[in-house]
Design an enzyme around this catalytic site. Structure first.
Site, PDB file in Angstrom:
ATOM      1  N   GLY A   1     -22.370  59.053  93.390  1.00 33.14           N
ATOM      2  CA  GLY A   1     -20.733  58.922  93.225  1.00 33.14           C
ATOM      3  C   GLY A   1     -20.471  57.769  94.033  1.00 33.14           C
ATOM      4  O   GLY A   1     -21.070  57.684  95.135  1.00 33.14           O
TER       5      GLY A   1
ATOM      6  N   GLN B   1     -14.561  52.612  99.136  1.00 31.36           N
ATOM      7  CA  GLN B   1     -15.747  52.623  99.804  1.00 31.36           C
ATOM      8  C   GLN B   1     -16.200  51.108  99.786  1.00 31.36           C
ATOM      9  O   GLN B   1     -16.933  50.710 100.514  1.00 31.36           O
ATOM     10  CB  GLN B   1     -16.965  53.184  99.321  1.00 31.36           C
ATOM     11  CG  GLN B   1     -16.642  54.945  99.441  1.00 31.36           C
ATOM     12  CD  GLN B   1     -17.771  55.655  98.983  1.00 31.36           C
ATOM     13  OE1 GLN B   1     -17.525  56.179  97.810  1.00 31.36           O
ATOM     14  NE2 GLN B   1     -18.940  56.029  99.695  1.00 31.36           N
TER      15      GLN B   1
ATOM     16  N   CYS C   1     -22.947  60.882 102.049  1.00 29.68           N
ATOM     17  CA  CYS C   1     -21.902  59.875 101.515  1.00 29.68           C
ATOM     18  C   CYS C   1     -22.652  58.454 101.889  1.00 29.68           C
ATOM     19  O   CYS C   1     -23.248  58.254 103.011  1.00 29.68           O
ATOM     20  CB  CYS C   1     -20.758  60.169 102.192  1.00 29.68           C
ATOM     21  SG  CYS C   1     -19.431  58.932 101.645  1.00 29.68           S
ATOM     22  N   LEU C   2     -22.478  57.593 100.936  1.00 29.15           N
ATOM     23  CA  LEU C   2     -23.050  56.339 101.225  1.00 29.15           C
ATOM     24  C   LEU C   2     -22.228  55.559 102.265  1.00 29.15           C
ATOM     25  O   LEU C   2     -22.678  54.615 102.758  1.00 29.15           O
ATOM     26  CB  LEU C   2     -22.902  55.286  99.975  1.00 29.15           C
ATOM     27  CG  LEU C   2     -23.728  55.826  98.809  1.00 29.15           C
ATOM     28  CD1 LEU C   2     -23.429  55.122  97.633  1.00 29.15           C
ATOM     29  CD2 LEU C   2     -25.151  55.893  99.045  1.00 29.15           C
TER      30      LEU C   2
ATOM     31  N   HIS D   1     -15.210  65.255  96.262  1.00 27.86           N
ATOM     32  CA  HIS D   1     -15.808  64.465  97.395  1.00 27.86           C
ATOM     33  C   HIS D   1     -15.243  63.025  97.192  1.00 27.86           C
ATOM     34  O   HIS D   1     -14.605  62.500  97.879  1.00 27.86           O
ATOM     35  CB  HIS D   1     -17.311  64.425  97.285  1.00 27.86           C
ATOM     36  CG  HIS D   1     -17.958  63.430  98.206  1.00 27.86           C
ATOM     37  ND1 HIS D   1     -18.595  63.917  99.302  1.00 27.86           N
ATOM     38  CD2 HIS D   1     -18.108  62.086  98.304  1.00 27.86           C
ATOM     39  CE1 HIS D   1     -18.962  62.655 100.058  1.00 27.86           C
ATOM     40  NE2 HIS D   1     -18.345  61.611  99.438  1.00 27.86           N
ATOM     41  N   GLU D   2     -15.209  62.666  95.906  1.00 30.31           N
ATOM     42  CA  GLU D   2     -14.648  61.076  95.552  1.00 30.31           C
ATOM     43  C   GLU D   2     -13.240  61.216  95.421  1.00 30.31           C
ATOM     44  O   GLU D   2     -12.738  60.169  95.951  1.00 30.31           O
ATOM     45  CB  GLU D   2     -15.470  60.695  94.080  1.00 30.31           C
ATOM     46  CG  GLU D   2     -16.928  60.640  94.017  1.00 30.31           C
ATOM     47  CD  GLU D   2     -17.590  59.846  95.228  1.00 30.31           C
ATOM     48  OE1 GLU D   2     -16.931  59.062  95.785  1.00 30.31           O
ATOM     49  OE2 GLU D   2     -18.594  60.264  95.584  1.00 30.31           O
TER      50      GLU D   2
ATOM     51  N   HIS E   1     -12.012  60.687  98.736  1.00 29.14           N
ATOM     52  CA  HIS E   1     -12.042  59.089  99.334  1.00 29.14           C
ATOM     53  C   HIS E   1     -10.782  58.256  99.079  1.00 29.14           C
ATOM     54  O   HIS E   1     -10.326  57.712  99.975  1.00 29.14           O
ATOM     55  CB  HIS E   1     -13.300  58.433  98.701  1.00 29.14           C
ATOM     56  CG  HIS E   1     -14.600  58.720  99.157  1.00 29.14           C
ATOM     57  ND1 HIS E   1     -14.671  58.347 100.709  1.00 29.14           N
ATOM     58  CD2 HIS E   1     -15.769  59.081  98.790  1.00 29.14           C
ATOM     59  CE1 HIS E   1     -15.919  58.483 100.890  1.00 29.14           C
ATOM     60  NE2 HIS E   1     -16.634  59.062  99.921  1.00 29.14           N
TER      61      HIS E   1
HETATM   62 CO    CO Z   1     -18.784  59.575  99.924  1.00 28.64          CO
END
Ligand code: CO
Length: 172
Positions: free
Chosen positions: A46, A51, A96-97, A138-139, A142
């Site tokens: 995701g 991000q 998470c990236l 989660h997204e 963000h």
């Molecule tokens: Co993330």
């Protein structure tokens, strides 16, 4: 399409709030495609636009991101997603990236119902459970400037954030 640069903790852009998308044009579609490419390239399931430093309410998810055969992938794009209902609780390990080399168990709602728009601007509803539910939560976090590590117990959270900040400073 181009690969986007992913911002990592403690970059302040990750704490911004994303703005709703109001124009559904070619550029939006291209941004979503670039986000998907970046997510596949980075090995994530995701990615939120924020991000990549884009302060728009755009999320891409593909739970089959790891499939080598691109035919088997299942890309999803969610514009302006909003959680209408949550039920149950579930715990799973998240990464998470934007949070390098750290994973932890996080409490989430088990099932959610969201409202969102597709890239063409059509309103949709989705009932999500399991990984899709967790990933969406989660997204969507963000988009509100929240990271999964913000959900950890306070002491653990402080320790991790200190360590991640030190790591980032050492690399700079
Ligand atoms: Co993330």
């Amino acid at each position: 399409m181009a690969l986007l640069e992913i911002h990592t903790f403690p970059d302040s852009v990750l704490r911004q709030k994303a703005e709703p998308v109001t124009v559904f044009d070619q550029e939006l579609d291209e941004t979503a495609q670039s986000m998907l490419e970046t997510m596949y390239f980075s090995g994530g399931i995701g990615l939120a636009a924020i991000q990549a430093g884009i302060l728009k309410q755009i999320i891409v998810i593909d739970l089959k991101s790891g499939e080598e055969d691109t035919e088997l992938r299942e890309p999803h794009v969610f514009i302006n997603p909003e959680i209408l209902e949550k039920s149950g609780t579930t715990v799973s390990e998240e990464g998470c990236l934007s949070v390098i080399e750290f994973r932890a168990e996080v409490d989430r709602a088990e099932e959610i119902i969201i409202e969102y728009q597709d890239v063409a601007g059509n309103s949709k509803k989705l009932e999500a459970e399991d990984m899709m539910s967790i990933c969406l939560q989660h997204e969507i976090d963000h988009l509100n400037g929240i990271l999964f590590i913000d959900h950890l117990p306070l002491l653990k959270q402080k320790m991790i954030k200190k360590r991640l900040t030190k790591l980032a400073n050492d690399e700079a």
